[in-house]
Design a protein around this motif. Structure first.
Motif, short mmCIF file in Angstrom:
data_model
loop_
_atom_site.label_atom_id
_atom_site.label_comp_id
_atom_site.label_asym_id
_atom_site.label_seq_id
_atom_site.Cartn_x
_atom_site.Cartn_y
_atom_site.Cartn_z
N ASN A 53 0.83 -1.21 0.00
CA ASN A 53 0.00 0.00 0.00
C ASN A 53 0.86 1.26 0.00
O ASN A 53 0.57 2.21 -0.72
CB ASN A 53 -0.93 0.01 1.21
CG ASN A 53 -2.10 -0.93 1.06
OD1 ASN A 53 -2.36 -1.46 -0.01
ND2 ASN A 53 -2.81 -1.16 2.15
N ALA A 54 1.92 1.26 0.81
CA ALA A 54 2.79 2.44 0.85
C ALA A 54 3.45 2.67 -0.50
O ALA A 54 3.52 3.80 -0.98
CB ALA A 54 3.84 2.28 1.94
N LEU A 55 3.93 1.61 -1.12
CA LEU A 55 4.61 1.77 -2.41
C LEU A 55 3.62 2.18 -3.50
O LEU A 55 3.95 2.98 -4.38
CB LEU A 55 5.31 0.47 -2.81
CG LEU A 55 6.45 0.04 -1.87
CD1 LEU A 55 7.07 -1.26 -2.35
CD2 LEU A 55 7.50 1.13 -1.73
N ARG A 56 2.42 1.67 -3.45
CA ARG A 56 1.42 1.96 -4.48
C ARG A 56 0.80 3.34 -4.31
O ARG A 56 0.56 4.05 -5.29
CB ARG A 56 0.32 0.91 -4.45
CG ARG A 56 -0.78 1.16 -5.48
CD ARG A 56 -1.84 0.10 -5.45
NE ARG A 56 -1.26 -1.13 -5.99
CZ ARG A 56 -1.83 -2.31 -5.88
NH1 ARG A 56 -2.96 -2.45 -5.24
NH2 ARG A 56 -1.25 -3.37 -6.38
N HIS A 57 0.52 3.75 -3.07
CA HIS A 57 -0.28 4.95 -2.85
C HIS A 57 0.48 6.12 -2.22
O HIS A 57 -0.10 7.20 -2.08
CB HIS A 57 -1.47 4.62 -1.93
CG HIS A 57 -2.37 3.55 -2.47
ND1 HIS A 57 -3.13 3.73 -3.60
CD2 HIS A 57 -2.59 2.29 -2.03
CE1 HIS A 57 -3.82 2.61 -3.83
NE2 HIS A 57 -3.50 1.73 -2.90
N ALA A 58 1.73 5.93 -1.84
CA ALA A 58 2.40 6.97 -1.05
C ALA A 58 3.73 7.40 -1.62
O ALA A 58 4.62 7.81 -0.88
CB ALA A 58 2.56 6.49 0.38
N GLY A 59 3.93 7.28 -2.90
CA GLY A 59 5.13 7.84 -3.50
C GLY A 59 6.24 6.88 -3.85
O GLY A 59 7.29 7.30 -4.30
N GLY A 60 6.04 5.59 -3.63
CA GLY A 60 7.00 4.61 -4.13
C GLY A 60 8.17 4.29 -3.23
O GLY A 60 9.08 3.59 -3.66
N SER A 61 8.19 4.79 -2.00
CA SER A 61 9.25 4.40 -1.08
C SER A 61 8.69 4.37 0.34
O SER A 61 7.73 5.06 0.65
CB SER A 61 10.45 5.35 -1.16
OG SER A 61 10.08 6.63 -0.69
N CYS A 62 9.32 3.55 1.17
CA CYS A 62 8.90 3.49 2.56
C CYS A 62 10.00 2.81 3.36
O CYS A 62 10.92 2.23 2.80
CB CYS A 62 7.58 2.72 2.71
SG CYS A 62 7.66 0.97 2.28
N THR A 63 9.88 2.90 4.66
CA THR A 63 10.73 2.11 5.55
C THR A 63 9.81 1.31 6.46
O THR A 63 8.67 1.71 6.74
CB THR A 63 11.70 2.95 6.39
OG1 THR A 63 10.96 3.90 7.14
CG2 THR A 63 12.72 3.65 5.51
N LEU A 64 10.32 0.19 6.90
CA LEU A 64 9.55 -0.75 7.70
C LEU A 64 10.31 -1.04 8.98
O LEU A 64 11.51 -1.29 8.94
CB LEU A 64 9.37 -2.05 6.90
CG LEU A 64 9.00 -3.31 7.65
CD1 LEU A 64 7.57 -3.22 8.13
CD2 LEU A 64 9.20 -4.52 6.76
N ASP A 65 9.61 -1.00 10.10
CA ASP A 65 10.17 -1.41 11.38
C ASP A 65 9.34 -2.57 11.91
O ASP A 65 8.11 -2.50 11.90
CB ASP A 65 10.12 -0.29 12.42
CG ASP A 65 11.04 0.87 12.09
OD1 ASP A 65 12.05 0.66 11.40
OD2 ASP A 65 10.74 2.00 12.52
#
Length: 129
Positions: A53-65
């Motif tokens: 969801n983060a990659l699809r809807h939030a600009g294509g990058s994220c970090t995960l903890d």
């Protein structure tokens, strides 16, 4: 269970989602005491949905903890979009999604969306551990 954290950076590719799953399984395998197979698969599924969801809807990058608490596993995904996830009618014929956020909320005993200090948001899901 001691608190443990693993951080994974993801970019818009199926390889990074797969890497996040592999890292999550390695994280789960290191937990003592261990969690059951169903709980482990639920953590990986929720992680996969939140990262996708983060990659699809939030600009294509994220970090995960990933954090192991005494009674739960916390999956936290940080992304640059301020827009929170929302429930919507799933797209049954056009492949438009709508299944992930309801699934996350069904599997987690709690979810939380908070604004990040530098912009964006963090979406957290707490699963039985």
């Amino acid at each position: 269970m001691d608190t443990m954290i693993v951080r994974v950076a993801a970019s818009r590719s199926s390889a990074s989602i797969g890497d996040a799953r592999v890292r999550a399984r390695a994280f789960i395998d290191c937990l003592a005491p261990s969690i059951g197979a169903e709980a482990a698969e639920n953590v990986v599924l929720v992680l996969s949905e939140l990262v996708t969801n983060a990659l699809r809807h939030a600009g294509g990058s994220c970090t995960l903890d990933l954090t192991a608490h005494p009674d739960s596993i916390e999956v936290a995904v940080h992304d640059p979009s301020p827009q929170p996830p929302s429930m919507r009618t799933p797209g049954l014929t056009r492949g438009t999604g709508g299944f992930g956020w309801p699934l996350v909320n069904r599997l987690a005993h709690a979810t939380q969306v908070t604004d990040s200090p530098g912009g964006g948001k963090t979406v957290r899901a707490f699963l039985p551990g």
